[in-house]
Motif scaffolding. Structure first.
Motif, PDB file in Angstrom:
ATOM      1  N   VAL A 200       0.780  -1.252   0.090  1.00 24.81           N
ATOM      2  CA  VAL A 200       0.041   0.176  -0.005  1.00 24.81           C
ATOM      3  C   VAL A 200       0.910   1.235   0.086  1.00 24.81           C
ATOM      4  O   VAL A 200       1.855   1.148   0.686  1.00 24.81           O
ATOM      5  CB  VAL A 200      -0.901   0.100   1.356  1.00 24.81           C
ATOM      6  CG1 VAL A 200      -1.721   1.252   1.304  1.00 24.81           C
ATOM      7  CG2 VAL A 200      -1.866  -1.186   1.486  1.00 24.81           C
ATOM      8  N   LYS A 201       0.451   2.143  -0.835  1.00 23.11           N
ATOM      9  CA  LYS A 201       1.046   3.451  -0.685  1.00 23.11           C
ATOM     10  C   LYS A 201       0.376   4.524  -0.395  1.00 23.11           C
ATOM     11  O   LYS A 201      -0.869   4.224  -0.102  1.00 23.11           O
ATOM     12  CB  LYS A 201       1.723   3.831  -2.240  1.00 23.11           C
ATOM     13  CG  LYS A 201       2.602   2.441  -2.792  1.00 23.11           C
ATOM     14  CD  LYS A 201       3.027   3.035  -4.297  1.00 23.11           C
ATOM     15  CE  LYS A 201       3.968   1.761  -4.701  1.00 23.11           C
ATOM     16  NZ  LYS A 201       4.459   1.940  -6.058  1.00 23.11           N
ATOM     17  N   ASP A 202       0.886   5.862  -0.295  1.00 22.51           N
ATOM     18  CA  ASP A 202       0.309   7.180   0.166  1.00 22.51           C
ATOM     19  C   ASP A 202       0.453   8.216  -0.795  1.00 22.51           C
ATOM     20  O   ASP A 202       1.416   8.763  -0.951  1.00 22.51           O
ATOM     21  CB  ASP A 202       0.814   7.459   1.595  1.00 22.51           C
ATOM     22  CG  ASP A 202      -0.305   8.283   2.287  1.00 22.51           C
ATOM     23  OD1 ASP A 202      -1.061   9.171   1.504  1.00 22.51           O
ATOM     24  OD2 ASP A 202       0.068   8.594   3.482  1.00 22.51           O
ATOM     25  N   GLN A 203      -0.632   8.640  -1.386  1.00 27.62           N
ATOM     26  CA  GLN A 203      -0.612   9.589  -2.462  1.00 27.62           C
ATOM     27  C   GLN A 203      -0.536  10.895  -1.740  1.00 27.62           C
ATOM     28  O   GLN A 203      -0.485  12.259  -2.429  1.00 27.62           O
ATOM     29  CB  GLN A 203      -1.836   9.618  -3.224  1.00 27.62           C
ATOM     30  CG  GLN A 203      -3.326  10.083  -2.602  1.00 27.62           C
ATOM     31  CD  GLN A 203      -4.416   9.990  -3.578  1.00 27.62           C
ATOM     32  OE1 GLN A 203      -4.834   8.766  -3.704  1.00 27.62           O
ATOM     33  NE2 GLN A 203      -4.900  11.179  -4.399  1.00 27.62           N
ATOM     34  N   GLY A 204      -0.739  11.197  -0.568  1.00 28.14           N
ATOM     35  CA  GLY A 204      -0.857  12.482   0.325  1.00 28.14           C
ATOM     36  C   GLY A 204      -1.938  13.292  -0.237  1.00 28.14           C
ATOM     37  O   GLY A 204      -3.000  12.737  -0.403  1.00 28.14           O
ATOM     38  N   SER A 205      -1.722  14.698  -0.381  1.00 30.31           N
ATOM     39  CA  SER A 205      -2.560  15.558  -0.477  1.00 30.31           C
ATOM     40  C   SER A 205      -2.880  15.747  -2.069  1.00 30.31           C
ATOM     41  O   SER A 205      -3.995  16.358  -2.298  1.00 30.31           O
ATOM     42  CB  SER A 205      -2.540  16.862   0.063  1.00 30.31           C
ATOM     43  OG  SER A 205      -1.208  17.428   0.017  1.00 30.31           O
TER      44      SER A 205
ATOM     45  N   ASP B 154       8.847  -1.583  -7.262  1.00 32.01           N
ATOM     46  CA  ASP B 154       8.066  -0.416  -6.803  1.00 32.01           C
ATOM     47  C   ASP B 154       8.343   0.659  -7.860  1.00 32.01           C
ATOM     48  O   ASP B 154       9.472   1.148  -8.286  1.00 32.01           O
ATOM     49  CB  ASP B 154       8.906  -0.072  -5.573  1.00 32.01           C
ATOM     50  CG  ASP B 154       8.190   1.380  -4.870  1.00 32.01           C
ATOM     51  OD1 ASP B 154       7.142   1.667  -5.420  1.00 32.01           O
ATOM     52  OD2 ASP B 154       8.612   1.873  -3.941  1.00 32.01           O
ATOM     53  N   LEU B 155       7.281   1.010  -8.709  1.00 29.90           N
ATOM     54  CA  LEU B 155       7.242   1.624  -9.908  1.00 29.90           C
ATOM     55  C   LEU B 155       6.723   3.252  -9.457  1.00 29.90           C
ATOM     56  O   LEU B 155       6.307   3.358  -8.202  1.00 29.90           O
ATOM     57  CB  LEU B 155       6.295   1.087 -10.925  1.00 29.90           C
ATOM     58  CG  LEU B 155       6.718  -0.284 -11.424  1.00 29.90           C
ATOM     59  CD1 LEU B 155       5.838  -0.698 -12.290  1.00 29.90           C
ATOM     60  CD2 LEU B 155       8.202  -0.426 -11.915  1.00 29.90           C
ATOM     61  N   SER B 156       7.160   4.140 -10.423  1.00 25.68           N
ATOM     62  CA  SER B 156       7.098   5.575 -10.176  1.00 25.68           C
ATOM     63  C   SER B 156       5.684   6.033 -10.466  1.00 25.68           C
ATOM     64  O   SER B 156       5.223   6.101 -11.663  1.00 25.68           O
ATOM     65  CB  SER B 156       8.253   6.399 -11.120  1.00 25.68           C
ATOM     66  OG  SER B 156       7.816   7.823 -10.895  1.00 25.68           O
ATOM     67  N   GLU B 157       4.859   6.576  -9.612  1.00 24.24           N
ATOM     68  CA  GLU B 157       3.524   7.437  -9.942  1.00 24.24           C
ATOM     69  C   GLU B 157       3.864   8.718 -10.416  1.00 24.24           C
ATOM     70  O   GLU B 157       3.339   9.434 -11.217  1.00 24.24           O
ATOM     71  CB  GLU B 157       2.853   7.319  -8.401  1.00 24.24           C
ATOM     72  CG  GLU B 157       2.231   6.042  -8.314  1.00 24.24           C
ATOM     73  CD  GLU B 157       3.221   5.172  -7.428  1.00 24.24           C
ATOM     74  OE1 GLU B 157       2.718   4.158  -7.052  1.00 24.24           O
ATOM     75  OE2 GLU B 157       4.158   5.539  -6.838  1.00 24.24           O
ATOM     76  N   GLN B 158       5.236   9.333 -10.026  1.00 21.66           N
ATOM     77  CA  GLN B 158       5.435  10.689 -10.097  1.00 21.66           C
ATOM     78  C   GLN B 158       5.864  10.841 -11.522  1.00 21.66           C
ATOM     79  O   GLN B 158       5.462  11.725 -12.205  1.00 21.66           O
ATOM     80  CB  GLN B 158       6.762  11.097  -9.383  1.00 21.66           C
ATOM     81  CG  GLN B 158       7.017  12.464  -9.308  1.00 21.66           C
ATOM     82  CD  GLN B 158       5.966  13.462  -8.726  1.00 21.66           C
ATOM     83  OE1 GLN B 158       5.651  13.334  -7.586  1.00 21.66           O
ATOM     84  NE2 GLN B 158       5.560  14.410  -9.496  1.00 21.66           N
TER      85      GLN B 158
ATOM     86  N   ALA C  67       9.103   3.962 -15.173  1.00 19.94           N
ATOM     87  CA  ALA C  67      10.205   4.441 -14.382  1.00 19.94           C
ATOM     88  C   ALA C  67      10.057   3.526 -13.089  1.00 19.94           C
ATOM     89  O   ALA C  67       8.995   3.344 -12.270  1.00 19.94           O
ATOM     90  CB  ALA C  67      10.194   5.832 -14.134  1.00 19.94           C
ATOM     91  N   LEU C  68      11.456   3.440 -12.459  1.00 20.36           N
ATOM     92  CA  LEU C  68      11.267   3.030 -10.934  1.00 20.36           C
ATOM     93  C   LEU C  68      11.022   3.878  -9.801  1.00 20.36           C
ATOM     94  O   LEU C  68      11.430   5.216 -10.343  1.00 20.36           O
ATOM     95  CB  LEU C  68      12.734   2.033 -10.569  1.00 20.36           C
ATOM     96  CG  LEU C  68      12.948   0.936 -11.333  1.00 20.36           C
ATOM     97  CD1 LEU C  68      14.412   0.338 -11.171  1.00 20.36           C
ATOM     98  CD2 LEU C  68      12.042  -0.097 -10.886  1.00 20.36           C
TER      99      LEU C  68
ATOM    100  N   ILE D 232      12.579   8.018 -10.295  1.00 21.25           N
ATOM    101  CA  ILE D 232      11.622   9.399 -10.012  1.00 21.25           C
ATOM    102  C   ILE D 232      10.658   9.143  -8.720  1.00 21.25           C
ATOM    103  O   ILE D 232       9.704   8.842  -8.818  1.00 21.25           O
ATOM    104  CB  ILE D 232      10.607   9.474 -11.368  1.00 21.25           C
ATOM    105  CG1 ILE D 232      11.681   9.475 -12.582  1.00 21.25           C
ATOM    106  CG2 ILE D 232      10.021  10.840 -11.282  1.00 21.25           C
ATOM    107  CD1 ILE D 232      11.008   9.754 -14.242  1.00 21.25           C
ATOM    108  N   PRO D 233      11.191   9.449  -7.728  1.00 23.40           N
ATOM    109  CA  PRO D 233      10.501   9.465  -6.552  1.00 23.40           C
ATOM    110  C   PRO D 233       9.192  10.307  -6.430  1.00 23.40           C
ATOM    111  O   PRO D 233       8.945  11.185  -6.972  1.00 23.40           O
ATOM    112  CB  PRO D 233      11.558   9.721  -5.372  1.00 23.40           C
ATOM    113  CG  PRO D 233      12.611  10.515  -6.117  1.00 23.40           C
ATOM    114  CD  PRO D 233      12.581  10.090  -7.396  1.00 23.40           C
TER     115      PRO D 233
END
Length: 404
Positions: free
Chosen positions: A81-86, A112-116, A148-149, A153-154
């Motif tokens: 599970v991840k957290d998108q924040g605001s 763990d792939l990059s949402e950013q 991207a990982l 791109i964090p």
């Protein structure tokens, strides 16, 4: 019993903090317009053309769609599970969660792939202002780079400029699609056991969802405002198991149950990644039984091919699937059978790139074969079937030589 006032104050403060943090969680679905839906459908249709039924024939099945319960976590088909924040980037988190799930199921790789990267670069969406997961699939499908990982791109919980990158994940989109109209529970289950986690939109701006800690959410159907992923079901509860992107403090460690046909749940989409090359010697399954013969289906990617998957079925009881991704390599795709006559079915799913446009072509060959000794065949695309993107495959003597 005396009550520690400081402890009570601390608990109240923490509860207030977490409640406030939950209120600030991003959502971010932007429903496509009718024209945008038509464009998404056009991109996918032009990509796969007349081969979708053949594509479906070769899909692996990871569970029983008729089972009373199913949970991707039980078969190692789900990342954390991840957290998108605001940031209103739920659409990107939902898209990435499905891609990570597909990669786990197809390639057995936990990445763990990059949402950013999607927040930054998917032009048809609006980054932290919202978007749509099918836009992300379309962008990735047309972009021939790896996904991207996270380390490359964090996630920054904000909009940033899009920059080109050379990915190291070996994860690319093979195909995607969505369940048209108002699909039945059975259709959704079938998609889930064939493709892994499904991206879905639902109505989250209600107390049942925002304050969820357990049980089954059965909020009224309303316009969807948030994207999550469906990762399982339970017929006893009549509910879908969902994975949210609001961190592990939400729900049951980031997961929750949503009732069938409630909470505005809609727009079910799946994605498949490309199959990696064989990378472990143990996967090659060398012949150990002297009574077996080896059939080697060799292939070298053509000038336009960027990927090919080979599906081999022998006598209904032997199925092998191979991935091919590199140029100037002669792939040896081997199966082992007993001496004698066998029925075979061979299907290829090939991604080609021409003039910066990608599409799929399919090859198919059905027949009988009599093998008495080790043999090697090359796969040759022959005539089109009904002027489609489906070709008849021919098995011919292996005369492929590399570097000559």
């Amino acid at each position: 019993m005396r009550i520690n006032k400081y402890l009570v104050f601390t608990i109240i403060t923490l509860c207030s903090f977490f409640a406030k943090a939950q209120e600030n969680k991003g959502r971010g679905i932007q429903l496509p317009t009718d024209n945008e839906f038509k464009e998404i459908f056009k991109i996918q249709s032009n990509y796969v053309q007349g081969g979708q039924k053949i594509y479906n024939l070769t899909s692996s099945v990871y569970g029983d769609a008729n089972a009373p319960t199913f949970d991707l976590r039980d078969i190692n088909g789900l990342t954390s599970v991840k957290d998108q924040g605001s940031c209103g980037s739920c659409w990107a988190f939902s898209a990435v969660a499905t891609i990570e799930s597909s990669n786990l199921l197809i390639n057995k790789k936990y990445l763990d792939l990059s949402e950013q990267s999607l927040v930054n670069c998917v032009a048809d969406s609006q980054g932290c202002e919202g978007g749509w997961y099918d836009h992300a699939y379309s962008w990735l499908l047309l972009n021939n780079k790896d996904v991207a990982l996270e380390d490359e791109i964090p996630y920054k919980n904000s909009d940033l400029s899009c920059s080109l990158y050379e990915g190291n994940s070996n994860v690319k989109i093979a195909n995607y699609n969505f369940l048209i109209g108002n699909p039945s529970i059975e259709e959704i289950k079938n998609a889930l056991v064939r493709h892994g986690a499904l991206a879905v939109a639902l109505y989250s701006n209600n107390t049942q969802f925002s304050n969820y800690k357990g049980g089954v959410i059965k909020a009224l159907n309303s316009a969807p405002d948030h994207a999550v992923t469906i990762v399982g079901w339970d017929d006893t509860q009549e509910a879908w198991l969902i994975k949210n992107s609001w961190g592990t403090a939400w729900g049951i460690n980031g997961f929750g149950w949503v009732g069938y046909n409630t909470t505005g749940i809609t727009a079910f989409s799946w994605v498949d990644v490309t199959r990696n090359d064989v990378i472990e010697e143990s996967e090659l399954e060398p012949k150990s039984d002297l009574d077996l013969v080896e059939i080697d289906f060799v292939h070298v990617l053509g000038s336009l091919q960027v990927h090919q998957e080979l599906y081999v079925k022998i006598d209904d009881d032997l199925v092998k699937i191979f991935g091919m991704n590199k140029k100037e390599i002669k792939y040896h795709n081997k199966v082992y059978v007993s001496k004698g006559k066998h029925e075979f079915e061979i299907i290829t799913k090939s991604i080609i790139k021409k003039d910066n446009k990608k599409s799929m072509i399919f090859g198919i060959s059905l027949g009988k074969i009599n093998v008495t000794e080790d043999v090697s065949y090359k796969l040759v695309y022959k005539s089109r079937v009904n002027e489609s993107n489906v070709f008849k495959l021919s098995l011919e003597a292996d005369d492929i030589k590399i570097g000559e």
